[in-house]
Design a protein around this motif. Structure first.
Motif, PDB file in Angstrom:
ATOM      1  N   GLY A 310      42.997  45.292  40.837  1.00 25.95           N
ATOM      2  CA  GLY A 310      44.180  44.394  40.648  1.00 25.95           C
ATOM      3  C   GLY A 310      43.864  43.402  40.026  1.00 25.95           C
ATOM      4  O   GLY A 310      44.551  42.288  40.336  1.00 25.95           O
ATOM      5  N   CYS A 313      47.168  44.801  33.987  1.00 25.92           N
ATOM      6  CA  CYS A 313      48.224  44.996  34.093  1.00 25.92           C
ATOM      7  C   CYS A 313      48.777  45.410  33.269  1.00 25.92           C
ATOM      8  O   CYS A 313      47.936  46.094  31.794  1.00 25.92           O
ATOM      9  CB  CYS A 313      48.740  42.932  33.740  1.00 25.92           C
ATOM     10  SG  CYS A 313      48.451  42.335  35.399  1.00 25.92           S
ATOM     11  N   ALA A 356      50.052  53.389  45.078  1.00 24.47           N
ATOM     12  CA  ALA A 356      50.228  51.471  45.379  1.00 24.47           C
ATOM     13  C   ALA A 356      49.674  51.581  43.682  1.00 24.47           C
ATOM     14  O   ALA A 356      49.762  50.352  43.253  1.00 24.47           O
ATOM     15  CB  ALA A 356      49.015  51.635  46.291  1.00 24.47           C
ATOM     16  N   PHE A 357      48.362  52.021  43.871  1.00 22.82           N
ATOM     17  CA  PHE A 357      48.206  51.247  42.718  1.00 22.82           C
ATOM     18  C   PHE A 357      48.562  51.682  41.067  1.00 22.82           C
ATOM     19  O   PHE A 357      48.515  50.136  40.674  1.00 22.82           O
ATOM     20  CB  PHE A 357      46.538  52.172  41.497  1.00 22.82           C
ATOM     21  CG  PHE A 357      45.284  52.672  43.293  1.00 22.82           C
ATOM     22  CD1 PHE A 357      45.414  51.464  43.984  1.00 22.82           C
ATOM     23  CD2 PHE A 357      44.809  53.221  43.536  1.00 22.82           C
ATOM     24  CE1 PHE A 357      43.914  50.818  44.735  1.00 22.82           C
ATOM     25  CE2 PHE A 357      43.619  53.275  44.730  1.00 22.82           C
ATOM     26  CZ  PHE A 357      43.308  51.711  45.439  1.00 22.82           C
ATOM     27  N   ASN A 360      51.205  49.202  41.000  1.00 22.47           N
ATOM     28  CA  ASN A 360      50.148  47.751  40.782  1.00 22.47           C
ATOM     29  C   ASN A 360      50.046  47.069  39.766  1.00 22.47           C
ATOM     30  O   ASN A 360      50.274  46.636  38.893  1.00 22.47           O
ATOM     31  CB  ASN A 360      49.526  47.391  41.989  1.00 22.47           C
ATOM     32  CG  ASN A 360      49.954  47.048  42.963  1.00 22.47           C
ATOM     33  OD1 ASN A 360      50.677  46.232  43.594  1.00 22.47           O
ATOM     34  ND2 ASN A 360      48.755  47.271  44.384  1.00 22.47           N
ATOM     35  N   GLY A 364      53.007  45.380  39.995  1.00 26.53           N
ATOM     36  CA  GLY A 364      52.743  44.595  40.865  1.00 26.53           C
ATOM     37  C   GLY A 364      51.626  43.152  40.503  1.00 26.53           C
ATOM     38  O   GLY A 364      52.209  42.153  41.146  1.00 26.53           O
ATOM     39  N   ASN A 365      50.459  43.330  40.125  1.00 30.22           N
ATOM     40  CA  ASN A 365      49.808  42.917  39.552  1.00 30.22           C
ATOM     41  C   ASN A 365      50.223  41.555  38.942  1.00 30.22           C
ATOM     42  O   ASN A 365      49.900  40.584  39.282  1.00 30.22           O
ATOM     43  CB  ASN A 365      48.390  42.892  38.949  1.00 30.22           C
ATOM     44  CG  ASN A 365      47.280  44.121  39.960  1.00 30.22           C
ATOM     45  OD1 ASN A 365      47.685  44.006  41.321  1.00 30.22           O
ATOM     46  ND2 ASN A 365      46.786  45.414  39.156  1.00 30.22           N
ATOM     47  N   ARG A 368      52.468  38.717  40.606  1.00 27.06           N
ATOM     48  CA  ARG A 368      52.396  38.253  41.688  1.00 27.06           C
ATOM     49  C   ARG A 368      51.445  37.386  40.719  1.00 27.06           C
ATOM     50  O   ARG A 368      51.480  35.847  41.336  1.00 27.06           O
ATOM     51  CB  ARG A 368      51.486  39.154  42.942  1.00 27.06           C
ATOM     52  CG  ARG A 368      51.599  39.788  43.756  1.00 27.06           C
ATOM     53  CD  ARG A 368      50.695  40.165  44.442  1.00 27.06           C
ATOM     54  NE  ARG A 368      49.629  41.223  43.981  1.00 27.06           N
ATOM     55  CZ  ARG A 368      50.693  42.793  44.156  1.00 27.06           C
ATOM     56  NH1 ARG A 368      51.436  42.615  44.618  1.00 27.06           N
ATOM     57  NH2 ARG A 368      50.185  43.728  43.258  1.00 27.06           N
ATOM     58  N   VAL A 374      58.678  41.180  42.407  1.00 34.87           N
ATOM     59  CA  VAL A 374      58.515  42.535  41.898  1.00 34.87           C
ATOM     60  C   VAL A 374      59.135  43.176  41.710  1.00 34.87           C
ATOM     61  O   VAL A 374      60.123  43.829  42.782  1.00 34.87           O
ATOM     62  CB  VAL A 374      57.379  43.960  42.317  1.00 34.87           C
ATOM     63  CG1 VAL A 374      56.955  45.187  42.157  1.00 34.87           C
ATOM     64  CG2 VAL A 374      56.129  43.108  42.856  1.00 34.87           C
TER      65      VAL A 374
END
Length: 376
Positions: A310, A313, A356-357, A360, A364-365, A368, A374
């Motif tokens: 998480g 980037c 998902a990873f 992100n 996504g990361n 946020r 996103v």
């Protein structure tokens, strides 16, 4: 490359504008290296340029440098930039607008960059540039510190989505856990302004400025980016190791600040360790990706050894040449795809986890952290 990353939409956490003008061979070569001596193209980034940028300009992969530069001159800077940025698969770009450039080297600002790239562009304020701009306005010494803070606040109010410091270039990353006292800062500011207030390189003022950035990060919910790791020959590499930030990160971990460690190579494992320790830390491998070329997968894998997923980037740190933005995205996506393929083959994770990873890491990361939407 795995289908999981073929069509990933990216958000570039950190980059700069492109040169708004045509370049001769020497100027182009000078922008393709962090050295003050122009590159001869016999390097990993030179190979990557010919392999991945040439086809985007309608040339065969691995074409000669002469053929590549001839096509660049034929098309002109705007068409080349539009094609390379548009083909990068990046939806949003976060531009550091504070990098000083030569008068004959105009750099696109966020609005023009967004138009050329056919995407969104957001400004990131460079703290040192703000302070130096305030000093150049010849403000009273007694008002200088307040003017700098107000200027930063105004920039965020006007739409900037982050802050950045290049203290690594000035005095290094061994920042104190606590900011200097008001008396120390006032004395340092008075002396600096008395000597002309040009390049800020006073350690007390820089410590104050970075701590101010961390405080405003917490208050205004905008990440504070810190250059770490390699850069041009104005940098002393041993002072840019993010491990030197341990006391600063420990002091800011519960304040609500978000600290983004940019670039990080060759200290990317140290950066991953810091992200492992401190949940308010973001990490990327930035400009290392185009420069290491086909070795990008090894660098990314080493970052992910300890960094929580998480916290990771994407960024390109592209500057001047749209080729660097394009290579940053292309090689990063390719590296991640190869890594995920290996993990899936070894039953390290499920396809659902991988999807998902990947999303992100790609966007996504970052979204946020910076309060962006996103992309889909």
């Amino acid at each position: 490359m795995t289908v999981l990353t073929d069509d990933l939409v990216l958000v570039d956490q950190h980059c700069h504008g492109v040169v708004a003008g045509d370049l001769d061979r020497a100027r182009f070569a000078g922008l393709l290296t962090e050295s003050s001596i122009p590159t001869n193209f016999d390097s990993m980034v030179g190979l990557a340029l010919r392999r991945w940028c040439a086809p985007a300009l309608g040339l065969p992969a691995h074409c000669s440098v002469d053929d590549y530069l001839e096509r660049r001159a034929e098309w002109g800077w705007r068409r080349v930039s539009s094609r390379l940025l548009g083909a990068a698969g990046v939806r949003s770009w976060l531009l550091d607008t504070g990098l000083p450039v030569a008068a004959d080297l105009p750099i696109t600002e966020p609005v023009e960059f967004a138009d050329i790239a056919d995407g969104a562009a957001f400004e990131v304020l460079r703290l040192e540039s703000v302070a130096e701009r305030v000093a150049a306005a010849d403000v009273p010494v007694a008002d200088f510190l307040d003017f700098v803070e107000n200027e930063i606040r105004d920039g965020i109010q006007a739409g900037a989505v982050g802050l950045k410091s290049v203290v690594a270039y000035r005095t290094g990353l061994d920042l104190p856990a606590e900011p200097p006292t008001d008396v120390e800062v006032a004395a340092a500011a008075s002396a600096w302004l008395r000597w002309g207030g040009k390049r800020m390189d006073d350690p007390i003022l820089l410590a104050w400025l970075v701590h101010l950035g961390a405080r405003l990060s917490a208050e205004l919910h905008v990440p504070l980016q810190l250059h770490t790791g390699f850069g041009d020959d104005d940098l002393r590499l041993h002072r840019a190791d993010p491990a030197l930030l341990g006391d600063f990160l420990r002091a800011t971990k519960s304040t609500g600040a978000t600290i983004a460690l940019l670039h990080t190579w060759p200290f990317h494992r140290n950066a991953g360790y810091l992200a492992h320790l401190f949940p308010h830390v973001l990490v990327d491998v930035g400009l290392a990706i185009p420069y290491v070329g086909d070795r990008a997968g090894s660098v990314l894998a080493e970052l992910l050894e300890l960094a929580p997923f998480g916290s990771v980037c994407f960024s390109s740190d592209g500057f001047g040449l749209p080729e660097l933005h394009h290579l940053g995205a292309t090689l990063w996506r390719r590296a991640l795809g190869r890594l995920i393929d290996d993990w899936l083959a070894d039953d390290v994770l499920t396809v659902a986890d991988a999807e998902a990873f990947a999303v992100n890491f790609a966007a996504g990361n970052c979204c946020r952290a910076y309060g962006l939407t996103v992309p889909v």
